[in-house]
Enzyme design. Structure first.
Site, PDB file in Angstrom:
ATOM      1  N   ARG A   1      -3.315  -0.581   5.456  1.00 12.07           N
ATOM      2  CA  ARG A   1      -3.878  -1.615   4.588  1.00 12.07           C
ATOM      3  C   ARG A   1      -2.946  -2.791   4.354  1.00 12.07           C
ATOM      4  NH1 ARG A   1      -5.365   2.071  -0.389  1.00 12.07           N
ATOM      5  NH2 ARG A   1      -3.398   2.978   0.318  1.00 12.07           N
TER       6      ARG A   1
ATOM      7  N   ASP B   1      -7.693   4.174   0.881  1.00 13.79           N
ATOM      8  CA  ASP B   1      -6.845   4.396   2.050  1.00 13.79           C
ATOM      9  C   ASP B   1      -7.671   5.017   3.180  1.00 13.79           C
ATOM     10  OD1 ASP B   1      -4.801   4.843   3.831  1.00 13.79           O
ATOM     11  OD2 ASP B   1      -3.556   5.981   2.426  1.00 13.79           O
TER      12      ASP B   1
ATOM     13  N   CYS C   1       0.878  -1.174   0.000  1.00 13.73           N
ATOM     14  CA  CYS C   1       0.000   0.000   0.000  1.00 13.73           C
ATOM     15  C   CYS C   1       0.919   1.228   0.000  1.00 13.73           C
ATOM     16  CB  CYS C   1      -0.970  -0.017   1.187  1.00 13.73           C
ATOM     17  SG  CYS C   1      -0.240   0.291   2.807  1.00 13.73           S
TER      18      CYS C   1
END
Length: 148
Positions: free
Chosen positions: A15, A117, A9
């Site tokens: 994440r 995100d 990520c």
């Protein structure tokens, strides 16, 4: 056969470490190694507080995590690279053009779905991201498990 899976990520604090933990748990005993990194990693930082709390609310006890920067060497050592967003897929390919054929969205099996995100966006965003990551991990786990 995939032996090394890398989850990516941006900052490697929300994440990708969540995906790493869930994928590692789902693939336990398979011999597949799972790790994570970030394209713009917050190097040295632990799990983001909300991401860690989200995992714990779902009954998970993740490993101690320290964010690390994605490098061409990490990509080269990986058999499969899973990213959260289409833009990240392109960034990986720019960093390592030979990684094109082994880099996919974590949400590939959910119609190429991206996972937004949640950083600095509150608990609802983390819950949403967790649900999408969990779904993507389940789909990939089914495909990565060796046939028994």
């Amino acid at each position: 056969m995939f032996k090394n899976v890398l989850v990516i990520c941006a900052g490697n604090i929300c994440r990708s470490p969540t995906g790493e933990h869930l994928l590692r748990r789902n693939l336990a005993g398979s011999g597949i190694r799972v790790s994570s990194a970030g394209l713009t990693a917050m190097v040295g930082h632990p799990f983001e507080r909300n991401a860690l709390e989200m995992l714990q609310r779902h009954g998970q006890q993740p490993h101690v995590h320290t964010a690390r920067q994605l490098t061409p060497q990490l990509l080269q050592a990986s058999d499969l690279v899973l990213v959260m967003e289409q833009r990240q897929l392109q960034d990986v390919i720019r960093l390592s053009p030979v990684s094109r054929g082994k880099t996919f969205l974590l949400g590939k099996w959910q119609n190429e779905r991206e996972i937004p995100d949640p950083y600095r966006r509150g608990p609802a965003a983390f819950e949403h991201a967790y649900a999408l990551i969990e779904e993507g991990v389940k789909a990939w786990s089914q495909r990565l498990q060796p046939q028994r």
